[in-house]
Design a protein around this motif. Structure first.
Motif, mmCIF file in Angstrom:
data_model
loop_
_atom_site.group_PDB
_atom_site.id
_atom_site.type_symbol
_atom_site.label_atom_id
_atom_site.label_comp_id
_atom_site.label_asym_id
_atom_site.label_seq_id
_atom_site.Cartn_x
_atom_site.Cartn_y
_atom_site.Cartn_z
ATOM 1 N N LEU A 54 87.302 60.368 -55.919
ATOM 2 C CA LEU A 54 86.930 60.765 -54.557
ATOM 3 C C LEU A 54 88.093 60.530 -53.592
ATOM 4 O O LEU A 54 88.409 61.391 -52.774
ATOM 5 N N LYS A 55 88.710 59.364 -53.703
ATOM 6 C CA LYS A 55 89.830 59.041 -52.814
ATOM 7 C C LYS A 55 91.020 59.957 -53.060
ATOM 8 O O LYS A 55 91.637 60.450 -52.126
ATOM 9 N N ALA A 56 91.335 60.182 -54.322
ATOM 10 C CA ALA A 56 92.519 60.972 -54.672
ATOM 11 C C ALA A 56 92.366 62.451 -54.319
ATOM 12 O O ALA A 56 93.353 63.119 -54.013
ATOM 13 N N HIS A 57 91.146 62.957 -54.353
ATOM 14 C CA HIS A 57 90.920 64.397 -54.156
ATOM 15 C C HIS A 57 89.921 64.669 -53.034
ATOM 16 O O HIS A 57 89.243 65.706 -53.053
ATOM 17 N N ALA A 58 89.836 63.767 -52.079
ATOM 18 C CA ALA A 58 88.792 63.853 -51.054
ATOM 19 C C ALA A 58 88.771 65.197 -50.333
ATOM 20 O O ALA A 58 87.720 65.830 -50.228
ATOM 21 N N GLN A 59 89.907 65.652 -49.848
ATOM 22 C CA GLN A 59 89.904 66.913 -49.103
ATOM 23 C C GLN A 59 89.486 68.090 -49.976
ATOM 24 O O GLN A 59 88.704 68.938 -49.536
ATOM 25 N N ASP A 60 89.977 68.154 -51.191
ATOM 26 C CA ASP A 60 89.598 69.243 -52.086
ATOM 27 C C ASP A 60 88.096 69.201 -52.388
ATOM 28 O O ASP A 60 87.436 70.237 -52.428
ATOM 29 N N ILE A 61 87.565 68.007 -52.591
ATOM 30 C CA ILE A 61 86.134 67.869 -52.872
ATOM 31 C C ILE A 61 85.314 68.215 -51.645
ATOM 32 O O ILE A 61 84.298 68.914 -51.735
ATOM 33 N N ILE A 62 85.757 67.751 -50.479
ATOM 34 C CA ILE A 62 85.058 68.096 -49.226
ATOM 35 C C ILE A 62 85.001 69.607 -49.063
ATOM 36 O O ILE A 62 83.937 70.176 -48.787
ATOM 37 N N ASN A 63 86.134 70.258 -49.216
ATOM 38 C CA ASN A 63 86.199 71.708 -49.017
ATOM 39 C C ASN A 63 85.296 72.454 -49.997
ATOM 40 O O ASN A 63 84.560 73.369 -49.611
#
Length: 144
Positions: A54-63
């Protein structure tokens, strides 16, 4: 069963597959990296996304979670993003615009609080691209 899970947990993703028929349906998803999409599917089917991911890919996951209406995953990724991101004068405006565009209430609140707490320094920032309603909210908090 898959149709029900998708309709319940990821309505926009379910809509890609069309009708409710028993026929096999496929969808092409080219705007989300495969690793991120795997996280989405894992989450939709009851799994968790590891905190480090989640921390490493937060923006991609949010989007991606926003695009496919996976609300709880979006909220978890936003919390991880807030926890992991140090808001500074250099990134405050970009993060504020991102928070507004993605409807990230927690991130927006953290940034506006940061700007209010650092109101003297924030006077030097360029708010040209910031919508008026966000600038107004910032000013109201500065008055507290």
């Amino acid at each position: 069963a898959h149709s029900f899970v998708l309709k319940t947990c990821a309505p926009m993703l379910a809509s890609l597959f069309g009708s409710d028929g028993d026929e096999i349906a496929t969808a092409s998803i080219s705007d989300v990296r495969p690793a991120i999409f795997r996280h989405l599917l894992h989450y939709v089917y009851g799994g968790d996304v590891a905190e480090g991911e989640l921390k490493a890919h937060a923006q991609d996951i949010i989007n991606a979670a926003d695009k496919y209406s996976i609300v709880n995953l979006k909220l978890e990724a936003e919390a991880a993003y807030v926890k992991e991101t140090k808001i500074t004068m250099d990134n405050a405006i970009d993060n504020l615009l991102y928070a507004d565009a993605q409807n990230l209430a927690l991130l927006k609140e953290v940034i506006i609080d940061f700007l209010a707490e650092n109101s003297a320094a924030s006077q030097n920032l360029d708010f040209t691209d910031v919508p008026v309603y966000l600038s107004h909210e910032r000013c109201v908090r500065c008055l507290w």
